[in-house]
Motif scaffolding. Sequence first.
Motif, PDB file in Angstrom:
ATOM      1  N   GLN A 156       1.107  -1.648  -0.145  1.00  0.00           N
ATOM      2  CA  GLN A 156       0.456  -0.021   0.178  1.00  0.00           C
ATOM      3  C   GLN A 156       0.958   0.965  -0.772  1.00  0.00           C
ATOM      4  O   GLN A 156       1.925   1.248   0.480  1.00  0.00           O
ATOM      5  N   THR A 157       0.271   2.217  -0.793  1.00  0.00           N
ATOM      6  CA  THR A 157       1.022   3.573  -1.232  1.00  0.00           C
ATOM      7  C   THR A 157       0.614   4.240  -0.847  1.00  0.00           C
ATOM      8  O   THR A 157      -0.802   4.331  -0.736  1.00  0.00           O
ATOM      9  N   HIS A 158       1.050   5.758   0.368  1.00  0.00           N
ATOM     10  CA  HIS A 158       0.320   6.431   1.359  1.00  0.00           C
ATOM     11  C   HIS A 158       1.048   8.046   1.158  1.00  0.00           C
ATOM     12  O   HIS A 158       2.157   7.894   1.189  1.00  0.00           O
ATOM     13  N   VAL A 159       0.747   8.686   1.237  1.00  0.00           N
ATOM     14  CA  VAL A 159       1.256  10.195   0.885  1.00  0.00           C
ATOM     15  C   VAL A 159       1.342  10.740   2.422  1.00  0.00           C
ATOM     16  O   VAL A 159       0.182  10.589   3.355  1.00  0.00           O
ATOM     17  N   ALA A 160       2.605  11.547   2.891  1.00  0.00           N
ATOM     18  CA  ALA A 160       2.618  11.738   4.414  1.00  0.00           C
ATOM     19  C   ALA A 160       3.315  12.919   4.008  1.00  0.00           C
ATOM     20  O   ALA A 160       4.596  13.591   3.350  1.00  0.00           O
ATOM     21  N   ALA A 161       2.779  13.888   4.119  1.00  0.00           N
ATOM     22  CA  ALA A 161       3.270  15.342   5.344  1.00  0.00           C
ATOM     23  C   ALA A 161       4.565  15.449   5.880  1.00  0.00           C
ATOM     24  O   ALA A 161       4.424  14.496   6.979  1.00  0.00           O
ATOM     25  N   GLU A 162       5.141  16.223   5.794  1.00  0.00           N
ATOM     26  CA  GLU A 162       6.299  16.357   6.547  1.00  0.00           C
ATOM     27  C   GLU A 162       6.105  16.729   7.910  1.00  0.00           C
ATOM     28  O   GLU A 162       5.232  17.083   8.274  1.00  0.00           O
ATOM     29  N   GLY A 163       6.459  16.251   8.537  1.00  0.00           N
ATOM     30  CA  GLY A 163       5.922  16.017   9.850  1.00  0.00           C
ATOM     31  C   GLY A 163       5.301  15.263  10.937  1.00  0.00           C
ATOM     32  O   GLY A 163       4.734  14.859  11.566  1.00  0.00           O
ATOM     33  N   GLU A 164       4.519  13.974   9.481  1.00  0.00           N
ATOM     34  CA  GLU A 164       4.204  12.918  10.616  1.00  0.00           C
ATOM     35  C   GLU A 164       4.927  11.661  10.075  1.00  0.00           C
ATOM     36  O   GLU A 164       6.026  11.140   9.637  1.00  0.00           O
ATOM     37  N   SER A 165       3.961  11.176  11.461  1.00  0.00           N
ATOM     38  CA  SER A 165       5.379   9.132  11.687  1.00  0.00           C
ATOM     39  C   SER A 165       4.557   8.528  10.787  1.00  0.00           C
ATOM     40  O   SER A 165       3.609   8.713  10.176  1.00  0.00           O
ATOM     41  N   VAL A 166       5.456   7.950  10.638  1.00  0.00           N
ATOM     42  CA  VAL A 166       5.480   6.894   9.525  1.00  0.00           C
ATOM     43  C   VAL A 166       3.671   5.977  10.619  1.00  0.00           C
ATOM     44  O   VAL A 166       3.149   5.516   9.846  1.00  0.00           O
ATOM     45  N   LEU A 167       3.922   5.252  11.310  1.00  0.00           N
ATOM     46  CA  LEU A 167       3.088   5.282  12.646  1.00  0.00           C
ATOM     47  C   LEU A 167       1.725   6.254  12.785  1.00  0.00           C
ATOM     48  O   LEU A 167       0.891   5.226  11.763  1.00  0.00           O
ATOM     49  N   ASP A 168       1.734   7.453  12.426  1.00  0.00           N
ATOM     50  CA  ASP A 168       0.832   8.087  12.013  1.00  0.00           C
ATOM     51  C   ASP A 168       0.286   8.064  10.807  1.00  0.00           C
ATOM     52  O   ASP A 168      -1.191   7.575  10.097  1.00  0.00           O
ATOM     53  N   VAL A 169       0.249   7.912   9.741  1.00  0.00           N
ATOM     54  CA  VAL A 169       0.787   7.250   8.127  1.00  0.00           C
ATOM     55  C   VAL A 169       0.014   6.061   8.007  1.00  0.00           C
ATOM     56  O   VAL A 169      -1.495   5.992   7.400  1.00  0.00           O
ATOM     57  N   ALA A 170       0.377   5.018   8.771  1.00  0.00           N
ATOM     58  CA  ALA A 170       0.099   3.502   9.226  1.00  0.00           C
ATOM     59  C   ALA A 170      -1.891   3.630   9.523  1.00  0.00           C
ATOM     60  O   ALA A 170      -2.745   3.375   8.854  1.00  0.00           O
ATOM     61  N   LEU A 171      -1.442   4.184  10.689  1.00  0.00           N
ATOM     62  CA  LEU A 171      -2.958   4.188  11.379  1.00  0.00           C
ATOM     63  C   LEU A 171      -4.470   4.833  10.385  1.00  0.00           C
ATOM     64  O   LEU A 171      -5.580   4.534  10.922  1.00  0.00           O
ATOM     65  N   ASN A 172      -4.015   6.136  10.219  1.00  0.00           N
ATOM     66  CA  ASN A 172      -4.823   7.052   9.896  1.00  0.00           C
ATOM     67  C   ASN A 172      -5.401   6.632   7.990  1.00  0.00           C
ATOM     68  O   ASN A 172      -6.119   6.434   7.436  1.00  0.00           O
ATOM     69  N   ASN A 173      -4.336   5.472   7.241  1.00  0.00           N
ATOM     70  CA  ASN A 173      -4.731   4.565   6.726  1.00  0.00           C
ATOM     71  C   ASN A 173      -5.205   3.287   6.892  1.00  0.00           C
ATOM     72  O   ASN A 173      -5.925   2.417   5.085  1.00  0.00           O
ATOM     73  N   GLY A 174      -5.837   2.709   8.067  1.00  0.00           N
ATOM     74  CA  GLY A 174      -5.647   1.201   7.981  1.00  0.00           C
ATOM     75  C   GLY A 174      -5.400   0.217   7.833  1.00  0.00           C
ATOM     76  O   GLY A 174      -5.918  -0.307   8.108  1.00  0.00           O
ATOM     77  N   ILE A 175      -3.505   0.159   8.402  1.00  0.00           N
ATOM     78  CA  ILE A 175      -2.647  -0.530   8.690  1.00  0.00           C
ATOM     79  C   ILE A 175      -2.610  -0.232   9.982  1.00  0.00           C
ATOM     80  O   ILE A 175      -3.031  -0.028  10.771  1.00  0.00           O
ATOM     81  N   GLN A 176      -2.790  -2.016   9.849  1.00  0.00           N
ATOM     82  CA  GLN A 176      -2.221  -2.393  11.466  1.00  0.00           C
ATOM     83  C   GLN A 176      -1.353  -2.002  12.133  1.00  0.00           C
ATOM     84  O   GLN A 176      -0.259  -3.382  11.451  1.00  0.00           O
TER      85      GLN A 176
END
Length: 110
Positions: free
Chosen positions: A17-37
């Motif tokens: 899965q590929t998702h966009v992250a903004a500068e300042g976001e953590s990998v954990l935040d991006v995962a959780l915000n996109n339904g990745i457990q």
Amino acid sequence: MKAVNITFQFQDGQPDQTHVAAEGESVLDVALNNGIQLQHNCGGVCGCSTCHVYVVRGEDGLPEISDKEEDFIDRAVNPRINSRLACQCVVQGASENLAILVPPQDFLGH
């Protein structure tokens, strides 16, 4: 603010899965915000090792590993040279996109 793509790869066979992250976001935040457990028993404050991941590509766009993070990685299941805690992988001026390998999430870490 620069955006970076994070490609999540899974050891358990799920499709990437590929998702966009903004500068300042953590990998954990991006995962959780996109339904990745992704486990995060401490709530993402570098207080455990459950959000352990492997950085496959793009480590130069992440902050250096701290002594505290390194201590928790030592407690993770199967730590490697490219191990990081997703809560501590905060996107900063990355020159390339990130690729993150997510270990199986069917265990409880420290």
